[in-house]
Design a protein around this motif. Structure first.
Motif, PDB file in Angstrom:
ATOM      1  N   LYS A 159       0.845  -1.204   0.000  1.00 38.66           N
ATOM      2  CA  LYS A 159       0.000   0.000   0.000  1.00 38.66           C
ATOM      3  C   LYS A 159       0.876   1.248   0.000  1.00 38.66           C
ATOM      4  N   GLY A 160       1.985   1.192   0.735  1.00 38.28           N
ATOM      5  CA  GLY A 160       2.919   2.315   0.726  1.00 38.28           C
ATOM      6  C   GLY A 160       3.523   2.525  -0.655  1.00 38.28           C
ATOM      7  N   TRP A 161       3.779   1.424  -1.382  1.00 36.33           N
ATOM      8  CA  TRP A 161       4.301   1.537  -2.745  1.00 36.33           C
ATOM      9  C   TRP A 161       3.266   2.146  -3.686  1.00 36.33           C
ATOM     10  N   VAL A 162       2.015   1.702  -3.536  1.00 31.59           N
ATOM     11  CA  VAL A 162       0.931   2.233  -4.373  1.00 31.59           C
ATOM     12  C   VAL A 162       0.696   3.715  -4.066  1.00 31.59           C
ATOM     13  N   LYS A 163       0.960   4.105  -2.823  1.00 31.82           N
ATOM     14  CA  LYS A 163       0.828   5.518  -2.462  1.00 31.82           C
ATOM     15  C   LYS A 163       1.832   6.368  -3.243  1.00 31.82           C
ATOM     16  N   LYS A 164       3.015   5.805  -3.480  1.00 33.73           N
ATOM     17  CA  LYS A 164       4.036   6.513  -4.260  1.00 33.73           C
ATOM     18  C   LYS A 164       3.734   6.450  -5.752  1.00 33.73           C
ATOM     19  N   TYR A 165       3.188   5.323  -6.198  1.00 28.40           N
ATOM     20  CA  TYR A 165       2.876   5.119  -7.616  1.00 28.40           C
ATOM     21  C   TYR A 165       1.438   4.643  -7.724  1.00 28.40           C
ATOM     22  N   PRO A 166       0.486   5.593  -7.729  1.00 27.90           N
ATOM     23  CA  PRO A 166      -0.937   5.259  -7.638  1.00 27.90           C
ATOM     24  C   PRO A 166      -1.417   4.332  -8.759  1.00 27.90           C
ATOM     25  N   VAL A 167      -2.444   3.571  -8.415  1.00 29.46           N
ATOM     26  CA  VAL A 167      -3.109   2.655  -9.345  1.00 29.46           C
ATOM     27  C   VAL A 167      -4.340   3.333  -9.909  1.00 29.46           C
ATOM     28  N   THR A 168      -4.633   3.115 -11.174  1.00 28.91           N
ATOM     29  CA  THR A 168      -5.852   3.650 -11.787  1.00 28.91           C
ATOM     30  C   THR A 168      -7.022   2.774 -11.379  1.00 28.91           C
ATOM     31  N   MET A 169      -7.800   3.236 -10.418  1.00 31.46           N
ATOM     32  CA  MET A 169      -8.840   2.413  -9.821  1.00 31.46           C
ATOM     33  C   MET A 169     -10.005   2.133 -10.768  1.00 31.46           C
ATOM     34  N   LYS A 170     -10.194   2.979 -11.773  1.00 28.50           N
ATOM     35  CA  LYS A 170     -11.325   2.763 -12.666  1.00 28.50           C
ATOM     36  C   LYS A 170     -11.169   1.479 -13.470  1.00 28.50           C
ATOM     37  N   ASN A 171      -9.959   0.970 -13.565  1.00 31.99           N
ATOM     38  CA  ASN A 171      -9.710  -0.267 -14.318  1.00 31.99           C
ATOM     39  C   ASN A 171      -9.817  -1.517 -13.444  1.00 31.99           C
ATOM     40  N   ILE A 172     -10.149  -1.317 -12.172  1.00 32.68           N
ATOM     41  CA  ILE A 172     -10.209  -2.443 -11.233  1.00 32.68           C
ATOM     42  C   ILE A 172     -11.664  -2.738 -10.890  1.00 32.68           C
ATOM     43  N   GLY A 173     -12.058  -4.004 -10.993  1.00 34.55           N
ATOM     44  CA  GLY A 173     -13.429  -4.413 -10.718  1.00 34.55           C
ATOM     45  C   GLY A 173     -13.812  -4.211  -9.268  1.00 34.55           C
TER      46      GLY A 173
END
Length: 552
Positions: free
Chosen positions: A470-484
């Motif tokens: 989660k800390g890594w994703v905080k640095k490099y965010p995920v595009t949530m619209k592509n996640i079910g």
């Protein structure tokens, strides 16, 4: 590289071989059978040279030179430890006799034997499924202190090949005996013998499961079992998990740590079989190699230790969504202050119905071995032996790499992979050094694993691993619209992290084996990759076709 490991294999005639051929032909005057070298391909590996039949009566797989090299190093290392234990045991016995004599006022008996004869100095080996006899020939020529080797095979052609190669390599029949018989029959006959085999090598085509029961009874206490299983598709759950259960008594789990699961399933099978006869096992080195597993295991007599086996065997709960895993031993061992021990059934379940990280359900694997799969002292000595005698082994570079990685492994069941961690969250790939630094900075341990180049062993629980991610994703965010909506990634990222991951470079984030540029993992496959086909029958010459014309 694997190609480098095959450099020592020669399919052409060399002067040394021609000299041997001339020697054999000249000795026929004394009644020995002549060997027509022109009927064979000559294969040189280590100090052994075999005559490989052109008509494929038995088969040879050059890829397994690494297997044979590892076996020679392991047996040699075991023998040194075994002899040292014998000497120490007899020294203690002699010291106790002297002490008892002093207490009773009697004069201690003088041992007129020299010091070096206080214990055994040789040992016996059984290769239960010997094929061409290459492995046994190498054992005879490259392992010191071997008293006798029995190279057994069921096929007459294989036994003739063993005898031919024994003679061609100028090895006495007293040292290397070719035996035709059923492998199980040979091992079962050795159960009640005055001397069991000190080392038993099982290297079958496919699974070793049918031979394990005989092997654990026929090996001497403190002896060594060397076991190969090439049915990795079954052991890793890639196909037919019910077949794995029928052979090994446990359900495999396909996915992230399947290759270590394969090792642990085989260990469980061996321990379960040994326990029936009041014996227990100690894994020395358990190796996942190419398309097979190879295990080196000591077997001991001890009904008291057998009782502990249930605490070394357990079930595995694996999340269907994020692959978070938890083990549950079948028994608990309680040791009292006075040293007495008590065993109780394991408590559980150790997980909720749904995963606490992603809310998916769990798969159940096992029963499987959940105790350590390596003896680090043994691995260190084996690695030292390879370093001291690397000229003996055609695959020494790879041996040093694998043993170094094994020596660094944590004694933790199973591992994570970068592909699984990042793939589950659909995020950018995290560098290995950053992930390992975060684990160390959080106060936990980590190591690589020899089973998987991107594998990470750690004592950090799954919740900590996902908080780091989660800390890594905080640095490099995920595009949530592509996640079910029901995706494990959405469930995991919806929960706040319990701590802030620190990715500051840690001084121990790069393991020593990576610093010294060892051949740590297998490279691209070669034309000899994978298990060979079964040995076929000798090819028969085609009969001339009969004329279709009717005789008048």
């Amino acid at each position: 590289m694997l190609i480098a490991s095959l450099r020592r294999i020669s399919l052409n005639y060399c002067p040394r071989l021609l000299q041997r051929a001339r020697y054999t032909m000249s000795s026929t005057e004394n009644g020995q059978t002549e060997i027509d070298v022109s009927q064979y391909n000559t294969v040189t590996e280590g100090k052994a040279t075999i005559l490989f039949p052109k008509n494929n009566e038995v088969f040879y797989n050059p890829v397994q030179e690494f297997n044979r090299d590892m076996s020679i190093a392991a047996i040699t290392t075991w023998s040194e430890i075994y002899f040292q234990e014998q000497r120490e045991r007899l020294e203690r016995k002699r010291a106790n006799k002297a002490k008892k004599a002093a207490e009773t006022g009697q004069e201690a008996s003088v041992d007129d034997k020299p010091h070096h004869s206080l214990s055994r100095s040789d040992f016996t080996i059984l290769e239960a499924l010997a094929a061409t006899g290459l492995r046994s020939v190498r054992y005879a020529k490259e392992i010191p202190n071997v008293k006798r080797i029995v190279a057994n095979d069921l096929l007459e052609d294989a036994v003739l090949s063993i005898k031919r190669n024994t003679k061609f390599n100028e090895i006495s029949e007293d040292l290397l005996h070719a035996n035709q018989g059923d492998a199980l029959g040979v091992m079962y006959n050795a159960r009640g013998a005055a001397e069991k085999f000190d080392v038993i090598d099982l290297d079958p085509y496919g699974t070793a499961a049918p031979f394990i029961d005989g092997a654990v009874q026929a090996v001497t206490s403190g002896g060594l079992l060397c076991v190969t299983c090439t049915d990795l598709a079954v052991l890793t759950g890639s196909m037919y998990p019910e077949t794995c259960f029928s052979k090994y008594g446990g359900m495999p789990l396909r996915g992230m740590y399947c290759h270590e699961m394969a090792l642990r399933l085989v260990l469980n099978t061996i321990q379960t079989s040994a326990a029936r006869y009041g014996r227990y096992i100690e894994p020395l080195a358990s190796c996942s190699i190419d398309f097979y597993v190879r295990l080196f295991i000591r077997v001991y007599d001890s009904p008291a230790e057998v009782k502990k086996s249930a605490s070394k065997i357990g079930m595995v709960y694996d999340c269907n969504g994020c692959n978070a895993f938890v083990t549950q031993p079948l028994s608990k061992l309680h040791v009292k202050d006075n040293g007495a021990s008590r065993y109780t059934p394991g408590t559980g379940p150790t997980v909720n119905t749904n995963c606490e990280n992603c809310q998916q359900n769990h798969r159940i694997g096992g029963p499987t071995w959940v105790a350590p799969i390596h003896n680090k002292d043994f691995v260190s000595k084996m690695l030292q032996h390879v370093n001291d005698h690397e000229e003996k082994f055609g695959t020494s570079d790879r041996m040093k790499g694998m043993l170094s990685v094994i020596n660094e492994e944590l004694d933790q069941p199973f591992y994570w992979t970068l592909g699984n961690l990042c793939g589950t969250l659909h995020c950018n790939s995290i560098p290995m050094v950053d992930l390992c630094s975060a684990i160390l900075n959080a106060g936990y341990k980590f190591s690589s694993t020899h089973c998987q180049p991107e594998g990470i062993k750690t004592d950090a629980p799954a919740s900590v691993m996902w908080d780091i991610m989660k800390g890594w994703v905080k640095k490099y965010p995920v595009t949530m619209k592509n996640i079910g909506e029901l995706s494990p990634a959405r469930k995991i990222l919806a929960q706040p992290a319990k701590f802030e991951a620190d990715f500051t470079r840690h001084q121990d984030a790069i393991p020593p084996s990576r610093h010294i540029k060892l051949v740590r993992y297998q490279v691209n496959p070669t034309p000899n990759w994978g298990p060979k086909a079964r040995a076929g029958k000798p090819k028969k010459e085609a009969k001339p076709q009969e004329s279709k014309k009717r005789k008048l």
